[in-house]
Design a protein around this motif. Sequence first.
Motif, PDB file in Angstrom:
ATOM      1  N   LEU A 181      -2.370   5.482   4.979  1.00 33.70           N
ATOM      2  CA  LEU A 181      -2.359   4.675   3.772  1.00 33.70           C
ATOM      3  C   LEU A 181      -3.238   5.324   2.711  1.00 33.70           C
ATOM      4  O   LEU A 181      -4.248   5.948   3.031  1.00 33.70           O
ATOM      5  N   GLY A 182      -2.851   5.145   1.449  1.00 33.28           N
ATOM      6  CA  GLY A 182      -3.682   5.640   0.352  1.00 33.28           C
ATOM      7  C   GLY A 182      -3.452   7.108   0.049  1.00 33.28           C
ATOM      8  O   GLY A 182      -2.332   7.620   0.119  1.00 33.28           O
ATOM      9  N   GLU A 232       0.831  -1.203   0.000  1.00 36.38           N
ATOM     10  CA  GLU A 232       0.000   0.000   0.000  1.00 36.38           C
ATOM     11  C   GLU A 232       0.870   1.261   0.000  1.00 36.38           C
ATOM     12  O   GLU A 232       1.893   1.315   0.672  1.00 36.38           O
TER      13      GLU A 232
END
Length: 244
Positions: A210-211, A190
């Motif tokens: 995350l992301g 990720e």
Amino acid sequence: MWWARPDDVRPEHDALLGEADLARRARLARPADRQRMTAGAAVARLVLGTALGTSPADLRIDRTCPTCGSPHGRPRLADTDRLDFSISHSAHCVVVAVLPGGRVGVDVEEVGRFAPGELEELAACALSDAEHEHVARLPAAAQPCAFTVCWVRREAVLKATGQGLDVPPEGLVLTSPSAPPRVLHRDGREPVWLRDLPAPAGFIAALAGLGTPPDDVVHRDAGPLLRQTSRRSSGPTTRSHRYP
């Protein structure tokens, strides 16, 4: 980001906590540690409960470790993934990060907690080779701040990913403390974002997730929130545990 001080905590805030919070706090030996833990848990439950329309004490927070099943893992809301949160505290500083729709990790540390020998030993075993070498090349007076920058960035990322300190130093390599924060290498697929945070004098803080990173980070003082809650709930409570 919600910032608080342990001194903002009153016995009435115990009514906000869940049974698991109270059990975790009872295992802490030092009154100062218990008060810091209470401040972080109370702020998190107040903010999350308000956002979700749930009583703070009724929120189900799961800390199950995915590796061993013990209740010491990354905290998460058991009944919804709409909000994620992370808590950190050091000395007289407590911070809670709340993020909708994504994983988040926050860490704050007081600068200068370790003696020079302790700092060198910790840097050698906790930082990647590149980070350790960078810190070691600095003048002695600059090393505590640089090490703390490395440490909080690393902790924030590991809290966001949920991997914890089991990750070996070379499993997570970050930019040097003098460079903008960025993950250069980590064991995981990720994408991870990382930011330095403004923190009270004498402290360093970092935020990771995350992301896609949030467009903005909003900072709020949690002191008024705790004081307002204390006034509303003042009076005897069976959950109250005064600090010796």
